[in-house]
Design a protein around this motif. Structure first.
Motif, PDB file in Angstrom:
ATOM      1  N   ILE A 576       0.840  -1.204   0.000  1.00 45.08           N
ATOM      2  CA  ILE A 576       0.000   0.000   0.000  1.00 45.08           C
ATOM      3  C   ILE A 576       0.874   1.254   0.000  1.00 45.08           C
ATOM      4  CG2 ILE A 576      -1.661   1.331   1.349  1.00 45.08           C
ATOM      5  CD1 ILE A 576      -2.810  -1.344   2.342  1.00 45.08           C
ATOM      6  N   LYS A 577       1.928   1.225   0.810  1.00 48.93           N
ATOM      7  CA  LYS A 577       2.843   2.368   0.889  1.00 48.93           C
ATOM      8  C   LYS A 577       3.581   2.569  -0.432  1.00 48.93           C
ATOM      9  CE  LYS A 577       6.703   4.190   3.615  1.00 48.93           C
ATOM     10  NZ  LYS A 577       7.629   3.929   4.759  1.00 48.93           N
ATOM     11  N   LYS A 579       2.631   1.744  -3.424  1.00 48.09           N
ATOM     12  CA  LYS A 579       1.695   2.212  -4.450  1.00 48.09           C
ATOM     13  C   LYS A 579       1.565   3.732  -4.439  1.00 48.09           C
ATOM     14  CE  LYS A 579      -3.131   1.743  -5.914  1.00 48.09           C
ATOM     15  NZ  LYS A 579      -4.446   1.135  -5.598  1.00 48.09           N
ATOM     16  N   SER A 580       1.697   4.352  -3.280  1.00 50.71           N
ATOM     17  CA  SER A 580       1.495   5.801  -3.153  1.00 50.71           C
ATOM     18  C   SER A 580       2.743   6.626  -3.464  1.00 50.71           C
ATOM     19  CB  SER A 580       1.016   6.136  -1.735  1.00 50.71           C
ATOM     20  OG  SER A 580       2.034   5.830  -0.781  1.00 50.71           O
ATOM     21  N   THR A 581       3.902   5.964  -3.647  1.00 48.90           N
ATOM     22  CA  THR A 581       5.129   6.708  -3.938  1.00 48.90           C
ATOM     23  C   THR A 581       5.182   7.119  -5.409  1.00 48.90           C
ATOM     24  OG1 THR A 581       6.349   4.656  -4.365  1.00 48.90           O
ATOM     25  CG2 THR A 581       6.415   5.530  -2.123  1.00 48.90           C
ATOM     26  N   LYS A 582       5.882   8.202  -5.689  1.00 49.57           N
ATOM     27  CA  LYS A 582       6.020   8.682  -7.062  1.00 49.57           C
ATOM     28  C   LYS A 582       7.158   7.948  -7.771  1.00 49.57           C
ATOM     29  CE  LYS A 582       4.253  13.327  -6.089  1.00 49.57           C
ATOM     30  NZ  LYS A 582       4.526  14.789  -6.158  1.00 49.57           N
ATOM     31  N   LYS A 643       4.235   4.085 -14.083  1.00 50.23           N
ATOM     32  CA  LYS A 643       3.225   4.424 -13.077  1.00 50.23           C
ATOM     33  C   LYS A 643       2.096   3.396 -13.086  1.00 50.23           C
ATOM     34  CE  LYS A 643       3.899   9.456 -12.875  1.00 50.23           C
ATOM     35  NZ  LYS A 643       3.288  10.787 -13.189  1.00 50.23           N
ATOM     36  N   LYS A 646       3.481  -0.055 -11.750  1.00 49.73           N
ATOM     37  CA  LYS A 646       3.625  -0.081 -10.292  1.00 49.73           C
ATOM     38  C   LYS A 646       2.265  -0.241  -9.613  1.00 49.73           C
ATOM     39  CE  LYS A 646       4.185   3.552  -7.784  1.00 49.73           C
ATOM     40  NZ  LYS A 646       4.651   4.752  -7.046  1.00 49.73           N
ATOM     41  N   LYS A 647       1.278   0.473 -10.095  1.00 51.44           N
ATOM     42  CA  LYS A 647      -0.061   0.390  -9.515  1.00 51.44           C
ATOM     43  C   LYS A 647      -0.604  -1.031  -9.609  1.00 51.44           C
ATOM     44  CE  LYS A 647      -4.784   2.075 -10.274  1.00 51.44           C
ATOM     45  NZ  LYS A 647      -5.653   2.938 -11.118  1.00 51.44           N
ATOM     46  N   CYS A 650       1.417  -3.565  -7.301  1.00 48.37           N
ATOM     47  CA  CYS A 650       1.094  -3.430  -5.872  1.00 48.37           C
ATOM     48  C   CYS A 650      -0.295  -3.977  -5.557  1.00 48.37           C
ATOM     49  CB  CYS A 650       1.182  -1.966  -5.447  1.00 48.37           C
ATOM     50  SG  CYS A 650       2.858  -1.288  -5.459  1.00 48.37           S
ATOM     51  N   GLU A 651      -1.257  -3.705  -6.446  1.00 43.13           N
ATOM     52  CA  GLU A 651      -2.617  -4.190  -6.217  1.00 43.13           C
ATOM     53  C   GLU A 651      -2.683  -5.711  -6.288  1.00 43.13           C
ATOM     54  OE1 GLU A 651      -4.848  -2.098  -9.147  1.00 43.13           O
ATOM     55  OE2 GLU A 651      -5.137  -0.311  -7.895  1.00 43.13           O
ATOM     56  N   LYS A 654      -1.104  -7.225  -3.129  1.00 39.87           N
ATOM     57  CA  LYS A 654      -2.045  -7.071  -2.014  1.00 39.87           C
ATOM     58  C   LYS A 654      -3.172  -8.090  -2.118  1.00 39.87           C
ATOM     59  CE  LYS A 654      -5.335  -3.853   0.072  1.00 39.87           C
ATOM     60  NZ  LYS A 654      -6.002  -2.533  -0.059  1.00 39.87           N
TER      61      LYS A 654
END
Length: 673
Positions: A576-577, A579-582, A643, A646-647, A650-651, A654
């Protein structure tokens, strides 16, 4: 420094490298040195300096020929010219049907208990293919980097450093069939200058050691496992084509994928534990079959051609039959003493129609813990064993590529010392090309009329499922088999080797017309000499199985499950962390997720018994080469693409972890003892 001093110095430096990287090979080279220096071994090959070329050649004293045809410099030049950043002379490890579709299969149309678990994997991969919109079998693709390279045959190795200067690969797998030739290469090749790379040598290794080293090569830099470039010396290398094929099958991430592990292995195994089925003690060895010759029957072509012999001699053996043989056996009035099954698919119930079930209702049914409920419901006397997972304290995982290897292992665990195997051909019918008997659900027919040799490296025709190859036969010099069967041959050879290494009393007789299995005794049916009938009593067998089985889970097993959930929570939190990084570049993404990968790979190893490590690493082994491939050949608008990548990544991580967590928490709701 004169020429002699230079080659001796080079030899010394290379030996130091070998001592550090591969002490066993280092010792073998020194041993050969010793034999040659004491005239206890007469070398076939000699090092000869070609003055006009200012290079060394190898002279074969038997054929009286030069292996480089006295033009070693020309060989090096052509080797370098023919090695480029393209797909020529490479093994493509992608499955086209998985990595080149952009059409999602509607998950709502997939029943929850579907057997076609590949659909789930397909949809996960499609999430990425929609981003890249690019096929992987583009023959014109050019790589930015060649990260894995294989030298098949060294000769003097002088071309290796020249190719490295051009390719600069990170990992090299260097093979040579002859220790003499490799020893000569130590005088000429600057292997020590490649010491910063991953170097793996497989020199005159038997098949088992070759496969072990190939597995190390494959595991290193796993993201590069989309393409393996190679260069062949074209001298004494034919056997290595088959070995590489075996190695690829042995390490394929598609043999048992993470959706199958989650939705079949864990889900059904945990459900069967909750339902109170008896689980066998497979950690200890038992003596029930010690004094009984065991006839282990598989569904290969040789079963059908020998049914009359089995019927005539059935009273002399304790017959262990895999489920796919039952229809054929019962039709010929052959009732086995034990039935073994391994597959978790619902399709297995087709092996046991109502008429068949009535005739085998008293026979013990020994099946994997992940067996489908509809199959288990057909039997009154069910005993389960853990396969691949082994969190039960009385279990060890029974892992094989097919049910045949598992049935063999169980026969041994139950005490068998004399095992006769028939119908486990692991080869095609050499006349018809059939894979199995006609009642088998997965029977296929191959056209073997043109099959001559294992030339997939030369032709680029490698297919995990559909390539026909030749292997050593049990009674014939060679037989034609498939890449799928060959995986079972590799698995069988490993299992048998481990058993016979520790048990000198066991004898394994191969009665089939198919592939040869190491450490087995090829035996014609007419040469079997067993005169005494054995006592057969299904109740004895059931009493034995009852005595070595138990149900429910213990408090310590529950604690082990609970600790795995703590790791899962860490992975979910980190995904989750992340996923939120640039992110702007693929290499930046690799750096950002390094801590998460460490948690997924290294910290999951204590939970191998729950198959958690395999689930997480299998996801990585399937997805990472695909991502690496595209960023290697280059993608337009990399920032936008990475981008999205990565999304999705990560999903998916999870989701996999959440599915695992739900399964474990459901099992933990069970009362313990």
């Amino acid at each position: 420094m004169n020429l002699q001093d230079k080659v001796i110095q080079r030899y010394s430096k290379n030996l130091k490298l070998l001592e550090m990287l591969d002490n066993e090979l280092y010792s073998r080279v020194l041993g050969l040195d010793e034999l040659i220096s004491h005239n206890e071994y007469q070398p076939r090959y000699e090092l000869e300096y070609i003055q006009e070329r200012e290079e060394f050649d190898i002279f074969d004293t038997i054929t009286q020929t030069y292996l480089y045809n006295r033009k070693p410099d020309q060989f090096i030049k052509e080797a370098v010219q023919n090695t480029n950043f393209d797909k020529i002379n490479s093994v493509d490890l992608f499955y086209k049907n998985f990595y080149n579709s952009t059409v999602t299969i509607d998950a709502e149309q997939i029943p929850d208990d579907t057997d076609n678990l590949e659909m789930y994997l397909h949809n996960d991969i499609v999430e990425f293919t929609k981003v890249f919109q690019n096929i992987t079998y583009d023959s014109k693709a050019i790589f930015s980097n060649i990260d894995k390279f294989m030298f098949v045959g060294t000769l003097l190795g002088t071309h290796i450093q020249s190719i490295d200067k051009k390719i600069d690969s990170k990992s090299y797998f260097i093979t040579e069939a002859n220790l003499e030739i490799f020893r000569l290469s130590l005088f000429c090749a600057n292997y020590y200058e490649l010491s910063t790379k991953k170097l793996i040598f497989s020199i005159m290794d038997d098949r088992i050691h070759f496969l072990y080293k190939f597995k190390i090569f494959y595991a290193d830099n796993f993201g590069a496992n989309h393409t393996i470039k190679y260069y062949c010396s074209n001298y004494n290398i034919e056997d290595y084509f088959e070995r590489v094929l075996e190695g690829l099958g042995d390490v394929s991430p598609f043999a048992f994928t993470y959706p199958t592990a989650l939705k079949q292995l864990l889900k059904k195994s945990f459900q069967n534990i909750k339902n109170g089925y008896k689980i066998l003690d497979t950690k200890n060895y038992h003596g029930f079959l010690k004094n009984k010759p065991v006839l282990l029957l598989g569904a290969g072509p040789s079963l059908a051609t020998n049914l009359q012999w089995i019927k005539k001699n059935k009273s002399k053996f304790f017959i262990v039959a895999i489920g796919a043989t039952i229809k054929k056996l019962i039709h010929h009035d052959i009732v086995p003493d034990m039935i073994i099954s391994a597959d978790g698919q619902k399709l297995v119930e087709n092996q046991f129609d109502d008429n068949i079930v009535q005739q085998i209702k008293d026979i013990p049914f020994v099946a994997s813990l992940m067996t489908h409920q509809d199959v288990l419901d057909k039997f009154d006397f069910v005993y389960l064993y853990e396969v691949m997972i082994s969190f039960k304290e009385t279990s060890q995982p029974l892992a094989g590529y097919s049910v045949s290897e598992v049935a063999f292992l169980l026969s041994y665990i139950f005490g068998a010392k004399d095992i006769y195997i028939l119908g486990i051909d692991l080869a095609l019918d050499q006349a018809t090309g059939d894979t199995h008997i006609d009642t088998h659900d997965y029977k296929k027919t191959f056209d073997i009329s043109q099959q001559q040799q294992n030339d997939f490296l030369k032709t680029g025709s490698y297919s995990h499922k559909d390539t026909a190859i030749t292997v050593k036969g049990n009674f014939k010099e060679n037989v034609v088999t498939t890449t799928i069967f060959n995986n079972s041959i590799v698995a069988f050879n490993k299992i048998i080797h481990a058993i016979v290494s520790g048990d000198k009393d066991i004898k394994i007789y191969n009665l089939g017309e198919g592939a040869y299995l190491n450490n087995t005794i090829p035996l014609k049916l007419q040469d079997i000499n067993i005169a005494t009938k054995i006592r057969k009593d299904y109740n004895d067998t059931k009493t034995f199985l009852e005595s070595i089985s138990s149900s429910c889970i213990t408090s310590s097993e529950k604690e082990y499950l609970q600790k795995s959930l703590e790791l899962i929570d860490q992975i979910i939190e980190k995904s989750i962390k992340l996923k939120s990084t640039k992110v702007k570049k693929y290499k930046q993404f690799l750096g950002q997720r390094s801590d998460l990968l460490y948690t997924m790979i290294d910290q999951s190893k204590p939970y191998k018994q729950l198959y958690l490590y395999e689930i997480l690493t299998n996801y990585i082994r399937i997805m990472e080469p695909y991502l690496s491939y595209h960023f290697n050949i280059g993608v337009p608008d990399e920032t936008k693409v990475i981008k999205e990548v990565k999304k999705i990544w990560c999903e998916q991580v999870k989701r996999i972890c959440t599915e695992y967590k739900d399964l474990v928490e459901d099992l933990l709701s069970l009362n313990i003892r």
